[in-house]
Design a protein around this motif. Structure first.
Motif, PDB file in Angstrom:
ATOM      1  N   TRP A 160       4.772  -0.890 -12.030  1.00  0.00           N
ATOM      2  CA  TRP A 160       3.389  -0.752 -11.569  1.00  0.00           C
ATOM      3  C   TRP A 160       2.383  -0.746 -12.704  1.00  0.00           C
ATOM      4  CZ3 TRP A 160       3.314  -2.140  -6.851  1.00  0.00           C
ATOM      5  CH2 TRP A 160       4.409  -1.872  -6.037  1.00  0.00           C
ATOM      6  N   GLY A 167       9.995   5.858  -8.935  1.00  0.00           N
ATOM      7  CA  GLY A 167      11.242   5.111  -9.005  1.00  0.00           C
ATOM      8  C   GLY A 167      11.229   4.029 -10.073  1.00  0.00           C
ATOM      9  N   TRP A 219       3.431  14.778 -12.736  1.00  0.00           N
ATOM     10  CA  TRP A 219       4.510  13.881 -12.320  1.00  0.00           C
ATOM     11  C   TRP A 219       5.489  13.637 -13.459  1.00  0.00           C
ATOM     12  CZ3 TRP A 219       5.549  13.540  -7.530  1.00  0.00           C
ATOM     13  CH2 TRP A 219       4.533  13.530  -6.557  1.00  0.00           C
ATOM     14  N   MET A 267       4.370   9.247  -5.630  1.00  0.00           N
ATOM     15  CA  MET A 267       5.780   9.568  -5.406  1.00  0.00           C
ATOM     16  C   MET A 267       6.633   8.305  -5.427  1.00  0.00           C
ATOM     17  SD  MET A 267       7.500  12.282  -4.978  1.00  0.00           S
ATOM     18  CE  MET A 267       8.733  13.218  -4.124  1.00  0.00           C
ATOM     19  N   GLN A 268       6.149   7.253  -4.778  1.00  0.00           N
ATOM     20  CA  GLN A 268       6.899   5.993  -4.729  1.00  0.00           C
ATOM     21  C   GLN A 268       6.988   5.346  -6.106  1.00  0.00           C
ATOM     22  OE1 GLN A 268       8.562   4.308  -2.375  1.00  0.00           O
ATOM     23  NE2 GLN A 268       8.252   5.831  -0.794  1.00  0.00           N
ATOM     24  N   LYS A 269       5.923   5.508  -6.887  1.00  0.00           N
ATOM     25  CA  LYS A 269       5.900   4.874  -8.206  1.00  0.00           C
ATOM     26  C   LYS A 269       6.916   5.486  -9.164  1.00  0.00           C
ATOM     27  CE  LYS A 269       1.203   3.142  -8.926  1.00  0.00           C
ATOM     28  NZ  LYS A 269      -0.017   3.433  -9.687  1.00  0.00           N
ATOM     29  N   LYS A 324      19.978   8.742  -8.552  1.00  0.00           N
ATOM     30  CA  LYS A 324      19.350  10.063  -8.608  1.00  0.00           C
ATOM     31  C   LYS A 324      20.268  11.056  -9.297  1.00  0.00           C
ATOM     32  CE  LYS A 324      16.452   9.562  -4.542  1.00  0.00           C
ATOM     33  NZ  LYS A 324      16.268   9.888  -3.130  1.00  0.00           N
ATOM     34  N   LYS A 333       0.827  -1.210   0.000  1.00  0.00           N
ATOM     35  CA  LYS A 333       0.000   0.000   0.000  1.00  0.00           C
ATOM     36  C   LYS A 333       0.867   1.268   0.000  1.00  0.00           C
ATOM     37  CE  LYS A 333      -3.960   1.866   2.497  1.00  0.00           C
ATOM     38  NZ  LYS A 333      -4.739   1.745   3.741  1.00  0.00           N
ATOM     39  N   THR A 334       1.993   1.182   0.696  1.00  0.00           N
ATOM     40  CA  THR A 334       2.866   2.371   0.764  1.00  0.00           C
ATOM     41  C   THR A 334       3.715   2.516  -0.494  1.00  0.00           C
ATOM     42  OG1 THR A 334       4.661   1.157   1.814  1.00  0.00           O
ATOM     43  CG2 THR A 334       3.038   2.160   3.282  1.00  0.00           C
ATOM     44  N   LEU A 335       3.813   1.453  -1.286  1.00  0.00           N
ATOM     45  CA  LEU A 335       4.670   1.503  -2.479  1.00  0.00           C
ATOM     46  C   LEU A 335       3.949   2.011  -3.718  1.00  0.00           C
ATOM     47  CD1 LEU A 335       6.593  -1.887  -2.055  1.00  0.00           C
ATOM     48  CD2 LEU A 335       7.342   0.401  -1.412  1.00  0.00           C
ATOM     49  N   ILE A 336       2.631   2.161  -3.621  1.00  0.00           N
ATOM     50  CA  ILE A 336       1.904   2.561  -4.824  1.00  0.00           C
ATOM     51  C   ILE A 336       1.410   4.010  -4.773  1.00  0.00           C
ATOM     52  CG2 ILE A 336       1.213   0.230  -5.499  1.00  0.00           C
ATOM     53  CD1 ILE A 336      -1.537   0.831  -4.269  1.00  0.00           C
ATOM     54  N   THR A 337       2.004   4.799  -3.895  1.00  0.00           N
ATOM     55  CA  THR A 337       1.700   6.229  -3.933  1.00  0.00           C
ATOM     56  C   THR A 337       2.394   6.812  -5.164  1.00  0.00           C
ATOM     57  OG1 THR A 337       3.645   6.778  -2.631  1.00  0.00           O
ATOM     58  CG2 THR A 337       1.617   6.355  -1.417  1.00  0.00           C
TER      59      THR A 337
END
Lengths: 160, 268
Positions: free
Chosen positions: A126, A121, B144, A117-119, B216, A111-115
Motif C-alpha cells: 500500500w 498484512g 499499529w 487493520m487490513q493494511k 500468523k 475500499k475494504t482493503l485499505i483500512t
C-alpha cells in the motif's frame, strides 16, 4: 482522446503497460488503467517498482487495451496508446489516494482493503506511486480486428 | 519462468500482445493471434498503420488473463512475457523466444509474491532517499507499529494462564490485587520482550529474510523486513520490555515478602 478509446479506458480492468528498461529492452506489466479526462493514471506498489525506475530513466511507454475479458466494453474494440509517463512518488503512503475514486469504480473491494487493520498484512503493497501518462498517439482497431488498419490519432499534433 | 514451461502454457491464453520498437523510440504494442509451433511462435500479422512492424531482436510477446468479478474486482491473475526475435517475412510472422518471465497466482500466491519482492521495495526506497537527501520510509501509525512489532494479539496466550493462576489463588483465598497486577504486568512484559527478541535474532541470522511464506504463527512480525521499525528500535523495545519485567518481578518479590497478601499493607 477518441471517444471509443475513452470508453475502453473507463471499462478496462487491465491493460498491458510497456516501459523501456535500463538495457533499452521492453518490460510489460498488466495494470489497471484509469482515465481522469486528460491523463491515463495507474498506481504501482513500491514492491513492484522496476517499472517506476524504468519510467524515470525513459518516460516513453505504450499501453495496450486488448483483452475482451479484461476490457468488457460493448462493442469490443482494441487500442494502443503511446505516451510520456511520469512517476509521482512524493506521497507513497497516501498521495495515491487521489486516484482512489477512479480505482474503486473498477475494483470496489479496494475500499475494504485499505483500512489500517487490513493494511497490516501487506503494508508495503500500500506504499504506492502514481504513473501519469500523457497520451501522444492512439491506435484504435474497431471490432478489435488488428489485421485491419487502425484509426490513428496523433494527440500531439491535435494539441498544437 | 522457464522458457519451455512458458511455451507450454501459451495455448491457454486467448491472444497475445506483440511489442516492438517504434520509429520514434516508443514501444509499439498490438494485439494478435498466435500459435506455438516447435518452440517458436507463429504470429498473425497485425497492422499498426503507417508505422509498419519490422524485423527486430528486441520484440516481446505478452499474454495475460484475469477473471473479473463484477462489483468486486478480479482473480485468476496470470501473465507471461516472452522476449526474443521477430521476423515479419511471409504471411505469418515468426517470433523466436529466448527468455520468459511471468506470474500465475495459482502457482505463487500474491502474498508470497509480495514477500519475494521486498528487496525491490527496499532498493526503491533507498534510491528515493538518496534522490531527496532524507530517509524515505514506509509509514504506519505508531500504535499499529507497536501492535505489529510486539505481536500484541498473542498476549492472550499469557493473559489466560495468568488469570487461571489468579483464579486458583482466589479459590485458595490467597488473592491479592497488587500481586495480581504485578504478575500480569511482568508476564506480559516477558512475552512482549521475547516476541521482539525473536524478531531481532531471526533477522540477524537471516532466517526471516528468506521466509517468503510467513503466517500468523511463524515468520515473525516482519516489521524489520518491511522497514517499519529499525533494528535499534526493536532492540531497545526488547530491553525495555525485559526491564519492565525486572522491575515488576522485583516489586512482586518485595511485596510478597514485605506485605500482607490480603491487605497489601507493607512494612512492619
Amino acid at each position: 482522446m477518441p471517444v471509443p478509446v475513452v470508453d475502453l479506458l473507463n471499462k478496462a480492468l487491465v491493460g498491458e503497460l510497456t516501459v523501456i528498461d535500463h538495457n533499452g529492452g521492453f518490460r510489460t506489466d498488466p495494470l489497471i488503467p484509469l482515465w481522469d479526462g486528460r491523463h491515463i493514471l495507474m498506481t504501482s506498489s513500491i514492491l513492484f517498482s522496476r517499472k517506476l525506475e524504468d519510467i524515470k530513466r525513459n518516460p516513453r511507454v505504450s499501453l495496450s487495451l486488448s483483452d475482451p475479458v479484461g476490457v468488457p466494453a460493448q462493442p469490443f474494440s482494441r487500442a494502443t496508446i503511446q505516451g510520456d509517463a511520469r512517476v509521482i512518488d512524493d506521497g507513497l503512503h497516501q498521495g495515491w489516494y487521489r486516484v482512489l475514486p477512479l480505482w474503486e469504480a473498477k475494483e470496489p473491494i479496494i475500499k475494504t482493503l485499505i483500512t489500517p487493520m487490513q493494511k497490516l498484512g501487506l503494508p508495503l503493497f500500500w506504499e504506492r506511486a502514481i504513473i501519469e501518462i500523457l497520451p501522444r498517439r492512439v491506435l484504435w482497431w474497431p471490432n478489435g480486428d488488428t489485421t485491419r488498419d487502425p484509426e490513428v490519432t496523433d494527440l500531439q499534433e491535435a494539441a498544437t | 519462468v522457464k522458457l519451455g514451461d512458458a511455451l507450454a502454457r501459451l495455448p491457454g491464453f486467448s491472444h497475445a500482445v506483440l511489442i516492438v520498437p517504434d520509429d520514434d523510440g516508443y514501444p509499439l504494442s498490438v494485439a494478435t493471434a498466435f500459435r506455438v509451433i516447435d518452440g517458436s511462435v507463429e504470429v498473425t500479422p497485425a497492422s499498426t498503420g503507417q508505422r509498419a512492424v519490422r524485423d527486430t531482436v528486441e520484440a516481446r510477446l505478452v499474454v495475460s488473463h484475469i477473471r473479473p468479478y463484477p462489483g468486486v474486482g478480479y482473480d485468476q491473475r496470470r501473465y507471461i512475457e516472452l522476449s526474443g526475435a521477430l521476423s515479419v517475412v511471409g504471411s505469418a510472422w515468426r517470433f523466436d523466444p529466448q527468455a520468459a518471465r511471468g506470474w500465475d497466482e495459482k502457482d505463487l500466491s500474491f502474498p508470497e509474491l509480495c514477500q519475494r519482492a521486498l528487496p525491490q521495495a527496499r532498493r526503491y526506497l533507498a534510491a528515493l532517499s538518496t534522490e531527496r537527501g532524507y530517509e524515505v520510509k514506509p509509514q504506519m501509525a505508531a500504535g499499529w507499529r507497536f501492535f505489529l512489532a510486539t505481536r500484541l494479539p498473542f498476549l492472550t496466550a499469557t493473559i489466560v494462564p495468568v488469570f487461571l493462576g489468579l483464579a486458583a489463588a482466589g479459590y485458595d483465598r490467597h488473592f491479592s490485587l497488587g500481586l495480581a497486577v504485578l504478575t500480569l504486568v511482568g508476564a506480559m512484559a516477558v512475552h512482549l520482550g521475547l516476541n521482539v527478541a525473536n524478531d531481532v535474532f531471526d533477522t540477524l541470522s537471516g532466517v526471516d529474510d528468506v521466509n517468503f511464506t510467513p503466517t500468523k504463527f511463524s515468520g515473525g512480525s516482519r516489521v524489520l523486513q518491511y522497514g517499519l521499525v529499525s533494528l535499534r528500535q526493536m532492540i531497545s523495545g526488547g530491553w525495555g520490555s525485559f526491564a519492565s519485567r525486572s522491575v515488576s518481578g522485583r516489586s512482586w518479590s518485595w511485596a510478597r515478602t514485605s506485605c500482607r497478601p490480603d491487605t497489601m499493607r507493607c512494612g512492619r
